[in-house]
Design a protein around this motif. Structure first.
Motif: not given
Length: 389
Positions: A274, A271, A101, A293, A97, A278, A289, A286
């Protein structure tokens, strides 16, 4: 209930530590689990762990996370399953995550690519150790060796979404039909139905995501839930499916960057969701994500919790137990095929890389070094030995 909460806290801590160092993808994760919970803690027996692994191969979704959830469930019930899953997934979820970003330019700076290559070499060592150990336990006859080798050959020659399930079914049928034991109904374990609540939740969620949806959040959950319900064959199989469902909504370079990062970071490859969440919800990163997930992990975890009781009950019957032993042998073949592709092919790029793999295998299996110590040695040597990069 209080005892289960204490056990769940211990499970969370143990799996959190594993989630920080479990590099190498699903096959490597199974090796970490076996070393930690079968050999070291002795929370599980060999056959029980093998049945969990075999069931995870039949179900869609992330196999290593399903086994993680099953171990937690066996130890502390539903709260233990949740604690184990959260602990193992949290480090990778946070890293992916935050990485999504960050600026894309930062991923190629400094020694990061060299560190990732060293981690890939560690993955080769861990998977090879897992294959070696499981072959010693589950291939004790010519029949089982034949099933293991045949499974590996089939998956190497004909990789695909459904070949893995077909190989396991064929191995079960062959081993069951050739079993000399007769069914003894007086000594068998009573049949148990699947757990109602997780099965009902899976069916309800599946109906929800198949219904035409409106809204960005529900649309993301729907896309990732459908992907998690269809992915058979391990983490690397999720790439083409997610690229088809959500990859067209973002820059292709960012999509591939996220996948490469998921391969190099510890924890479950799934993952990647995630990272993509994003990208799909940059205004609420968040939330995106978390929704993505949950969507991709939920189908496989619900099915594992629903089917684990009846799977173990069936596998305890003599003839079906022989079929389960055939499946265990085929799982060795599955792990061996995963050792070759994608783990070995993507990591060992030179004779020097192979030398480091041999050293790592000696330290892990010959000298019984902790995985973390082998990790530091492999990465350090790859960074500093002249010509290693």
């Amino acid at each position: 209930m209080g005892q289960n909460l204490v056990k769940a806290m211990r499970l969370f801590i143990r799996f959190l530590l594993l989630g920080c160092v479990s590099f190498g993808g699903p096959a490597a994760h199974l090796g970490y689990y076996h070393k930690e919970f079968v050999e070291k803690s002795r929370w599980l027996g060999e056959s029980e762990f093998a049945r969990m692994v075999a069931l995870s191969q039949f179900l869609p979704g992330p196999g290593s996370s399903q086994v993680c959830c099953a171990i937690g469930y066996r130890r502390a019930g539903l709260v233990g399953a949740m604690a184990a899953f959260l602990g193992f997934t949290l480090p990778s979820f946070l890293l992916m995550s935050m990485l999504a970003q960050a600026s894309a330019d930062r991923m190629a700076l400094g020694v990061v690519p060299l560190v990732i290559q060293g981690l890939k070499l560690l993955a080769v060592v861990v998977v090879a150790d897992a294959v070696w150990g499981m072959a010693e336990r589950f291939c004790r006859s010519a029949l089982h060796w034949g099933l293991a080798c045949g499974s590996a050959m089939a998956l190497m020659l004909f990789p695909g979404l459904w070949i893995q399930c077909l190989v396991l079914v064929v191995a079960a049928l062959i081993a069951g039909c050739l079993s000399c034991e007769r069914e003894n109904t007086a000594s068998t374990v009573a049949y148990r139905w699947p757990k109602k609540v997780p099965m009902m939740l899976f069916v309800a969620a599946l109906l929800l995501v198949l219904w035409p949806t409106e809204g960005h959040v529900l649309g993301i959950f729907s896309d990732f839930f459908q992907a998690g319900s269809l992915v058979f064959g391990g983490g690397h199989v999720v790439l083409p499916l997610l690229q088809h469902t959500v990859g067209e909504s973002m820059d292709p370079d960012r999509f591939l960057t996220g996948y490469a990062a998921a391969q190099g970071l510890p924890g479950p490859v799934f993952t990647l969701a995630a990272f993509l969440g994003v990208e799909l919800m940059p205004e609420h990163p968040w939330l995106g994500a978390l929704v993505a997930t949950l969507g991709i992990f939920l189908p496989g975890l619900l099915l594992m919790l629903a089917l684990l009781p009846c799977w173990e009950g069936l596998a305890s019957r003599p003839r079906l137990g022989a079929a389960a032993a055939g499946i265990n042998a085929a799982v060795v073949g599955l792990l061996f095929s995963a050792l070759y592709q994608p783990v070995f092919v993507s990591a060992v790029l030179s004779a020097r890389d192979m030398a480091l793999v041999v050293l790592g295998l000696f330290l892990l299996r010959g000298r019984q070094w902790p995985v973390l110590a082998v990790l530091m040695t492999m990465v350090g040597l790859h960074l500093w030995i002249p010509g290693a990069h």
